[in-house]
Design a protein around this motif. Structure first.
Motif, PDB file in Angstrom:
ATOM      1  N   VAL A 292       0.835  -1.201   0.000  1.00 55.72           N
ATOM      2  CA  VAL A 292       0.000   0.000   0.000  1.00 55.72           C
ATOM      3  C   VAL A 292       0.873   1.257   0.000  1.00 55.72           C
ATOM      4  O   VAL A 292       0.641   2.201  -0.753  1.00 55.72           O
ATOM      5  CB  VAL A 292      -0.928   0.011   1.237  1.00 55.72           C
ATOM      6  CG1 VAL A 292      -1.779   1.281   1.265  1.00 55.72           C
ATOM      7  CG2 VAL A 292      -1.795  -1.231   1.254  1.00 55.72           C
ATOM      8  N   THR A 293       1.910   1.259   0.856  1.00 57.67           N
ATOM      9  CA  THR A 293       2.830   2.402   0.953  1.00 57.67           C
ATOM     10  C   THR A 293       4.244   1.868   1.060  1.00 57.67           C
ATOM     11  O   THR A 293       4.529   1.019   1.901  1.00 57.67           O
ATOM     12  CB  THR A 293       2.522   3.257   2.196  1.00 57.67           C
ATOM     13  OG1 THR A 293       1.162   3.697   2.156  1.00 57.67           O
ATOM     14  CG2 THR A 293       3.435   4.484   2.251  1.00 57.67           C
ATOM     15  N   GLU A 294       5.111   2.347   0.169  1.00 61.35           N
ATOM     16  CA  GLU A 294       6.506   1.927   0.233  1.00 61.35           C
ATOM     17  C   GLU A 294       7.188   2.554   1.449  1.00 61.35           C
ATOM     18  O   GLU A 294       6.969   3.730   1.761  1.00 61.35           O
ATOM     19  CB  GLU A 294       7.252   2.366  -1.027  1.00 61.35           C
ATOM     20  CG  GLU A 294       6.980   1.497  -2.242  1.00 61.35           C
ATOM     21  CD  GLU A 294       7.667   0.141  -2.164  1.00 61.35           C
ATOM     22  OE1 GLU A 294       8.451  -0.081  -1.213  1.00 61.35           O
ATOM     23  OE2 GLU A 294       7.398  -0.693  -3.048  1.00 61.35           O
ATOM     24  N   ALA A 295       8.004   1.785   2.137  1.00 59.64           N
ATOM     25  CA  ALA A 295       8.781   2.323   3.260  1.00 59.64           C
ATOM     26  C   ALA A 295       9.888   3.229   2.719  1.00 59.64           C
ATOM     27  O   ALA A 295      10.454   2.971   1.656  1.00 59.64           O
ATOM     28  CB  ALA A 295       9.372   1.188   4.074  1.00 59.64           C
ATOM     29  N   ARG A 296      10.167   4.297   3.461  1.00 62.49           N
ATOM     30  CA  ARG A 296      11.240   5.205   3.055  1.00 62.49           C
ATOM     31  C   ARG A 296      12.067   5.570   4.284  1.00 62.49           C
ATOM     32  O   ARG A 296      11.535   6.043   5.285  1.00 62.49           O
ATOM     33  CB  ARG A 296      10.656   6.472   2.432  1.00 62.49           C
ATOM     34  CG  ARG A 296      11.708   7.451   1.912  1.00 62.49           C
ATOM     35  CD  ARG A 296      11.073   8.749   1.447  1.00 62.49           C
ATOM     36  NE  ARG A 296      10.462   9.457   2.569  1.00 62.49           N
ATOM     37  CZ  ARG A 296       9.567  10.421   2.436  1.00 62.49           C
ATOM     38  NH1 ARG A 296       9.134  10.747   1.224  1.00 62.49           N
ATOM     39  NH2 ARG A 296       9.072  11.024   3.503  1.00 62.49           N
ATOM     40  N   ASP A 297      13.368   5.332   4.203  1.00 64.11           N
ATOM     41  CA  ASP A 297      14.250   5.683   5.312  1.00 64.11           C
ATOM     42  C   ASP A 297      14.322   7.200   5.493  1.00 64.11           C
ATOM     43  O   ASP A 297      14.202   7.964   4.523  1.00 64.11           O
ATOM     44  CB  ASP A 297      15.666   5.142   5.075  1.00 64.11           C
ATOM     45  CG  ASP A 297      15.714   3.623   5.141  1.00 64.11           C
ATOM     46  OD1 ASP A 297      14.856   3.031   5.801  1.00 64.11           O
ATOM     47  OD2 ASP A 297      16.622   3.037   4.497  1.00 64.11           O
ATOM     48  N   GLY A 298      14.553   7.625   6.726  1.00 64.87           N
ATOM     49  CA  GLY A 298      14.758   9.041   7.003  1.00 64.87           C
ATOM     50  C   GLY A 298      16.240   9.343   7.141  1.00 64.87           C
ATOM     51  O   GLY A 298      17.085   8.456   7.019  1.00 64.87           O
ATOM     52  N   ALA A 299      16.565  10.607   7.376  1.00 66.08           N
ATOM     53  CA  ALA A 299      17.964  11.005   7.528  1.00 66.08           C
ATOM     54  C   ALA A 299      18.052  12.165   8.510  1.00 66.08           C
ATOM     55  O   ALA A 299      17.175  13.029   8.551  1.00 66.08           O
ATOM     56  CB  ALA A 299      18.557  11.408   6.184  1.00 66.08           C
ATOM     57  N   ARG A 300      19.122  12.169   9.325  1.00 68.24           N
ATOM     58  CA  ARG A 300      19.339  13.213  10.319  1.00 68.24           C
ATOM     59  C   ARG A 300      20.723  13.824  10.119  1.00 68.24           C
ATOM     60  O   ARG A 300      21.727  13.101  10.011  1.00 68.24           O
ATOM     61  CB  ARG A 300      19.250  12.641  11.734  1.00 68.24           C
ATOM     62  CG  ARG A 300      17.858  12.246  12.155  1.00 68.24           C
ATOM     63  CD  ARG A 300      17.059  13.464  12.537  1.00 68.24           C
ATOM     64  NE  ARG A 300      15.684  13.121  12.875  1.00 68.24           N
ATOM     65  CZ  ARG A 300      14.762  14.009  13.180  1.00 68.24           C
ATOM     66  NH1 ARG A 300      15.068  15.288  13.179  1.00 68.24           N
ATOM     67  NH2 ARG A 300      13.532  13.641  13.468  1.00 68.24           N
ATOM     68  N   VAL A 301      20.779  15.164  10.091  1.00 67.47           N
ATOM     69  CA  VAL A 301      22.060  15.854   9.986  1.00 67.47           C
ATOM     70  C   VAL A 301      22.832  15.661  11.294  1.00 67.47           C
ATOM     71  O   VAL A 301      22.285  15.832  12.384  1.00 67.47           O
ATOM     72  CB  VAL A 301      21.849  17.359   9.719  1.00 67.47           C
ATOM     73  CG1 VAL A 301      23.186  18.113   9.754  1.00 67.47           C
ATOM     74  CG2 VAL A 301      21.158  17.569   8.377  1.00 67.47           C
ATOM     75  N   THR A 302      24.111  15.323  11.182  1.00 66.42           N
ATOM     76  CA  THR A 302      24.924  15.045  12.377  1.00 66.42           C
ATOM     77  C   THR A 302      25.941  16.141  12.694  1.00 66.42           C
ATOM     78  O   THR A 302      26.522  16.134  13.772  1.00 66.42           O
ATOM     79  CB  THR A 302      25.684  13.719  12.198  1.00 66.42           C
ATOM     80  OG1 THR A 302      26.517  13.808  11.012  1.00 66.42           O
ATOM     81  CG2 THR A 302      24.718  12.553  12.036  1.00 66.42           C
ATOM     82  N   ASN A 303      26.168  17.075  11.774  1.00 63.37           N
ATOM     83  CA  ASN A 303      27.234  18.061  11.998  1.00 63.37           C
ATOM     84  C   ASN A 303      26.723  19.495  11.935  1.00 63.37           C
ATOM     85  O   ASN A 303      27.488  20.410  11.603  1.00 63.37           O
ATOM     86  CB  ASN A 303      28.361  17.862  10.986  1.00 63.37           C
ATOM     87  CG  ASN A 303      27.924  18.136   9.551  1.00 63.37           C
ATOM     88  OD1 ASN A 303      26.736  18.011   9.233  1.00 63.37           O
ATOM     89  ND2 ASN A 303      28.861  18.507   8.703  1.00 63.37           N
ATOM     90  N   GLY A 304      25.456  19.712  12.242  1.00 64.26           N
ATOM     91  CA  GLY A 304      24.904  21.066  12.173  1.00 64.26           C
ATOM     92  C   GLY A 304      25.637  22.056  13.054  1.00 64.26           C
ATOM     93  O   GLY A 304      25.967  23.174  12.631  1.00 64.26           O
ATOM     94  N   ALA A 305      25.916  21.683  14.312  1.00 63.58           N
ATOM     95  CA  ALA A 305      26.591  22.593  15.244  1.00 63.58           C
ATOM     96  C   ALA A 305      28.000  22.930  14.754  1.00 63.58           C
ATOM     97  O   ALA A 305      28.448  24.084  14.852  1.00 63.58           O
ATOM     98  CB  ALA A 305      26.647  21.976  16.640  1.00 63.58           C
ATOM     99  N   ALA A 306      28.693  21.934  14.212  1.00 57.50           N
ATOM    100  CA  ALA A 306      30.054  22.163  13.723  1.00 57.50           C
ATOM    101  C   ALA A 306      30.049  23.089  12.511  1.00 57.50           C
ATOM    102  O   ALA A 306      30.917  23.961  12.369  1.00 57.50           O
ATOM    103  CB  ALA A 306      30.721  20.840  13.362  1.00 57.50           C
ATOM    104  N   VAL A 307      29.059  22.911  11.643  1.00 52.82           N
ATOM    105  CA  VAL A 307      28.942  23.788  10.470  1.00 52.82           C
ATOM    106  C   VAL A 307      28.685  25.229  10.911  1.00 52.82           C
ATOM    107  O   VAL A 307      29.290  26.179  10.403  1.00 52.82           O
ATOM    108  CB  VAL A 307      27.814  23.293   9.540  1.00 52.82           C
ATOM    109  CG1 VAL A 307      27.456  24.349   8.493  1.00 52.82           C
ATOM    110  CG2 VAL A 307      28.242  22.000   8.843  1.00 52.82           C
ATOM    111  N   ALA A 308      27.789  25.407  11.874  1.00 53.37           N
ATOM    112  CA  ALA A 308      27.481  26.750  12.363  1.00 53.37           C
ATOM    113  C   ALA A 308      28.717  27.410  12.972  1.00 53.37           C
ATOM    114  O   ALA A 308      28.995  28.595  12.735  1.00 53.37           O
ATOM    115  CB  ALA A 308      26.356  26.694  13.384  1.00 53.37           C
TER     116      ALA A 308
END
Length: 475
Positions: A292-308
């Motif tokens: 009915v609905t294909e599963a889709r993996d999510g993603a989380r940014v891991t270096n936001g603080a370092a980039v800032a």
């Protein structure tokens, strides 16, 4: 000639008398004046000879408190005490000056034949004095303005508001006069004059600071999220920059780390993706019948603080910056939904025991099911006309009325109103299954989009389908 001889004789006698006194009564004299002001000592025109340190201190404090200065600023007179003008008398230092002579043996001797005028020791509170000067300047309408740097109306750059040359009091007619009154412990009057004052922040200085700030605004800051590059706008970067004031002077433009981080965080929020759970229809044995609905993996940014942090540091140094996000995967999950045997061949793959309503727009029929079992119908109905078609898809009953006045628009845009419509089951916005007592025949397209049913059938559906019941409309 006789008078000159007499004067010389007196001076010689005095000169001889001093050592005689020192030799004969010197010890007693020195002991008596050890902690007392020596003879001939005056302070502000008043003798303090023979006074103890505390007596001198009390005298100094009292006289200092009584000193006033009357300021004439172009016909406007103001009388103020020393401390109101930012000046005071240092009592301890003044007492020390009076008794400084007691440290020298020769002073003991010469004090008998000479006088010594001691001045009080003034001290100032620069901040208080500056405030008084500012008030005097403001009172006579001679205040100037420092140049300043502020955001342009576009909010994309910094501009300079030029300095306005003002005035300040002349040193000779204010500071010098008040200091002299403090030293002499004597009230006085002065006519204050004004001279041009150089602004603390000149236009040229502000222009130099604005140029540095605008150079930062022009410095590129970008973040690549893997799909697209996000560039901070000039207005955004301008909002990151502050121009501090240190001791009245403009400091170097600085970058607000919290503002940069807030922007990076907003990009992170858009870049993050939540996993989407997959849904599979399965048989009673667990065999997958359909996805009915294909599963889709999510993603989380891991270096936001370092980039800032890196963006803030680079921009603060006037260097361009391009950062790239790194991610960690958030695995998606699957859920299985059992389908009643035979329901996989129907318009809606119902679960065992699940109630649902099938609306066939091609055949103009309505049929009620439990699972894969038909429990009512098919019954002829009237669905939406070509100009006011019925919505297509799977929906759910969300609102029910046993009777209601229904209002809407005709195909030509005119309004209609139908009172006392019975047994209404809304399944999508204004679309509903309901009774149509005004119709004598069914089995065609012609409504405003609702499913028109015979009144008895509408009542049956109303009782059969609670809120949440699936309604599938299809061709």
């Amino acid at each position: 000639m006789a008078s000159r001889t007499t004067r010389t004789t007196v001076l010689l006698t005095a000169a001889v008398a001093v050592p005689v006194l020192v030799g004969g009564a010197g010890a007693a004299y020195a002991t008596h004046y050890q902690d007392r002001a020596l003879p001939g000592s005056t302070l502000g025109g008043v003798s303090v000879a023979g006074m103890s340190r505390q007596e001198v201190a009390d005298l100094v404090a009292k006289r200092a408190a009584d000193v006033t200065v009357t300021l004439d600023t172009g016909g406007v007179h103001r009388t103020a005490h020393l401390d109101d003008l930012g000046y005071t008398v240092d009592v301890d230092a003044t007492v020390g000056a009076v008794f400084a002579a007691n440290e020298s043996w020769s002073s003991y001797a010469t004090s008998l034949v000479s006088s010594r005028e001691v001045q009080a020791v003034p001290k100032t509170d620069p901040a208080a004095t500056a405030a008084v000067v500012s008030e005097l300047v403001r009172t006579v309408g001679k205040a100037g303005k420092d140049a300043r740097v502020e955001l342009a109306p576009s909010r994309k750059s910094f501009v300079v508001v030029p300095a306005v040359t003002g005035h300040t009091v002349s040193k000779a007619t204010f500071h010098d006069v008040v200091a002299a009154a403090a030293r002499d412990l004597s009230s006085t009057t002065t006519t204050v004059t004004f001279v041009d004052a150089v602004p603390t922040v000149t236009t040229q200085e502000a222009e130099a600071v604005a140029a540095r700030a605008n150079a930062l605004v022009a410095t590129p800051v970008r973040v690549d999220d893997g799909d697209e590059e996000h560039a901070a706008s000039k207005a955004r970067k301008a909002s990151w920059i502050s121009i501090p004031t240190v001791d009245g002077e403009l400091g170097s433009p600085t970058v607000k780390a919290a503002k940069v981080k807030a922007w990076v965080d907003s990009v992170v929020e858009d870049a993050n993706s939540e996993p989407r759970a997959g849904v599979r229809n399965v048989s009673a044995t667990g065999a997958v019948r359909a996805v009915v609905t294909e599963a889709r993996d999510g993603a989380r940014v891991t270096n936001g603080a370092a980039v800032a942090e890196a963006a803030t540091k680079a921009l603060g140094a006037g260097k361009g910056y391009t950062g790239r996000f790194t991610y960690t995967k958030v695995p998606a999950t699957w859920t299985s939904r059992q389908v009643a045997a035979g329901a996989e061949r129907l318009a809606y793959p119902a679960a065992p025991g699940e109630r649902w309503v099938d609306v066939n727009l091609s055949k103009h029929t309505m049929t009620a099911y439990i699972g894969a079992k038909r429990v009512h119908g098919p019954v002829k109905m009237v669905n939406g006309s070509a100009k006011k078609p019925t919505v297509v898809g799977t929906f759910h009953v969300y609102l029910k009325y046993s009777s209601q006045t229904m209002r809407g628009s005709n195909a030509d845009g005119s309004r209609y109103e139908t009172p006392d419509v019975p047994w209404i089951s809304y399944f999508h916005r204004g679309f509903a299954l309901h009774g149509a007592p005004w119709r004598s025949s069914f089995g065609y397209s012609g409504s405003h989009g609702c499913i028109n049913l015979p009144v008895g059938v509408a009542k049956w559906v109303y009782d059969f389908a609670p809120v949440g019941t699936p309604v599938t409309t299809h061709f």
